[in-house]
Structure formats: structure tokens, C-alpha cells
Design a protein around this motif. Structure first.
Motif, PDB file in Angstrom:
ATOM      1  N   PHE A  15       0.898  -1.206  -0.247  1.00  0.00           N
ATOM      2  CA  PHE A  15       0.103   0.087   0.113  1.00  0.00           C
ATOM      3  C   PHE A  15       0.820   1.328  -0.129  1.00  0.00           C
ATOM      4  O   PHE A  15       1.471   1.622   0.858  1.00  0.00           O
ATOM      5  CB  PHE A  15      -0.942  -0.002   1.197  1.00  0.00           C
TER       6      PHE A  15
ATOM      7  N   LEU B 123       1.261   4.365   2.694  1.00  0.00           N
ATOM      8  CA  LEU B 123       0.801   3.776   3.976  1.00  0.00           C
ATOM      9  C   LEU B 123       1.513   3.240   4.803  1.00  0.00           C
ATOM     10  O   LEU B 123       2.225   2.383   4.248  1.00  0.00           O
ATOM     11  CB  LEU B 123      -0.624   2.993   3.652  1.00  0.00           C
TER      12      LEU B 123
ATOM     13  N   THR C 184       2.630   0.976   8.487  1.00  0.00           N
ATOM     14  CA  THR C 184       2.001   0.243   9.300  1.00  0.00           C
ATOM     15  C   THR C 184       2.030   0.801  10.796  1.00  0.00           C
ATOM     16  O   THR C 184       2.703   1.916  10.888  1.00  0.00           O
ATOM     17  CB  THR C 184       2.960  -1.452   9.386  1.00  0.00           C
TER      18      THR C 184
ATOM     19  N   PHE D 295      -6.419   4.378   8.899  1.00  0.00           N
ATOM     20  CA  PHE D 295      -7.462   3.838   8.147  1.00  0.00           C
ATOM     21  C   PHE D 295      -7.309   2.503   8.253  1.00  0.00           C
ATOM     22  O   PHE D 295      -6.592   1.512   8.525  1.00  0.00           O
ATOM     23  CB  PHE D 295      -6.881   4.041   6.594  1.00  0.00           C
TER      24      PHE D 295
ATOM     25  N   LEU E 268      -8.191  -1.007   6.983  1.00  0.00           N
ATOM     26  CA  LEU E 268      -8.412  -1.511   5.796  1.00  0.00           C
ATOM     27  C   LEU E 268      -9.126  -3.087   5.794  1.00  0.00           C
ATOM     28  O   LEU E 268     -10.001  -3.250   4.817  1.00  0.00           O
ATOM     29  CB  LEU E 268      -6.902  -2.112   5.145  1.00  0.00           C
TER      30      LEU E 268
ATOM     31  N   ARG F 219      -3.844   0.874   9.105  1.00  0.00           N
ATOM     32  CA  ARG F 219      -2.618   1.553   8.300  1.00  0.00           C
ATOM     33  C   ARG F 219      -2.805   3.268   8.594  1.00  0.00           C
ATOM     34  O   ARG F 219      -3.898   3.629   8.726  1.00  0.00           O
ATOM     35  CB  ARG F 219      -2.439   1.413   6.792  1.00  0.00           C
ATOM     36  N   TYR F 220      -1.630   3.772   8.359  1.00  0.00           N
ATOM     37  CA  TYR F 220      -1.766   5.217   8.782  1.00  0.00           C
ATOM     38  C   TYR F 220      -0.954   6.034   7.444  1.00  0.00           C
ATOM     39  O   TYR F 220      -0.038   5.283   6.795  1.00  0.00           O
ATOM     40  CB  TYR F 220      -0.551   5.716   9.817  1.00  0.00           C
ATOM     41  N   SER F 221      -1.480   7.024   7.208  1.00  0.00           N
ATOM     42  CA  SER F 221      -1.238   7.719   5.817  1.00  0.00           C
ATOM     43  C   SER F 221       0.207   8.387   6.001  1.00  0.00           C
ATOM     44  O   SER F 221       0.195   9.031   7.246  1.00  0.00           O
ATOM     45  CB  SER F 221      -2.194   8.786   5.257  1.00  0.00           C
TER      46      SER F 221
ATOM     47  N   GLU G  35      -0.608  12.070   6.838  1.00  0.00           N
ATOM     48  CA  GLU G  35      -1.478  12.512   7.925  1.00  0.00           C
ATOM     49  C   GLU G  35      -0.551  12.278   9.164  1.00  0.00           C
ATOM     50  O   GLU G  35      -0.743  13.159   9.993  1.00  0.00           O
ATOM     51  CB  GLU G  35      -2.750  11.271   8.168  1.00  0.00           C
TER      52      GLU G  35
END
Length: 76
Positions: free
Chosen positions: A20, A23, A25, A53, A55, A61-63, A66
Motif C-alpha cells: 500500500f 501507507l 504500518t 485507515f 483496511l 494503516r496510517y497515511s 497524515e
């Protein structure tokens, strides 16, 4: 002199990796902001950490953007 190559025998098709882009972990996000994974989880549940987020019900997951924005907003 002729060189012949043997065909490669594939018994199972390679499985695609779940990647991803952009993104992180939970471990990567926690390391980025300087907290432990359990602390990051607590922050997520309380709504005090970077936006996460889900999934699936078990994969969070983290952007990267962000996490960076949250980190810069915490600097006073």
C-alpha cells in the motif's frame, strides 16, 4: 558451441505482495512519532493520534502525510 537454457519449472504462481504505497504500518507510524505501538493504538481509540485507515477489521494503516501533519501539529 550452442548454449541451451533449461526452462524454469514453476509449481506455484508467485503470490502478489500487498503493498500500500504511502501507507504505514502501526509499527512504522509509532516509530515515526516516537511512541510505542500500544500507545499509538490507545491514541487511535481515543481520537488523539494521527488519522488511521481500517483496511479490514484487523488491518490498520496510517497515511504518511497524515502522520507528518499530526507530528508537525504537535510541535509547539
Amino acid at each position: 558451441m550452442s548454449t541451451s537454457t533449461k526452462p524454469t519449472l514453476m509449481l506455484e504462481a508467485p503470490r502478489p505482495q500487498k503493498v500500500f504505497a504511502g501507507l504505514l504500518t502501526p509499527a512504522q507510524a509509532a516509530r515515526s512519532i516516537g511512541v510505542s505501538v500500544p500507545e499509538l493504538d490507545s491514541m487511535r481509540v481515543a481520537g488523539n493520534g494521527p488519522a488511521a485507515f481500517a483496511l479490514t477489521s484487523r488491518v490498520v494503516r496510517y497515511s504518511l502525510a497524515e502522520v507528518a501533519a499530526w507530528k508537525s501539529s504537535q510541535v509547539s
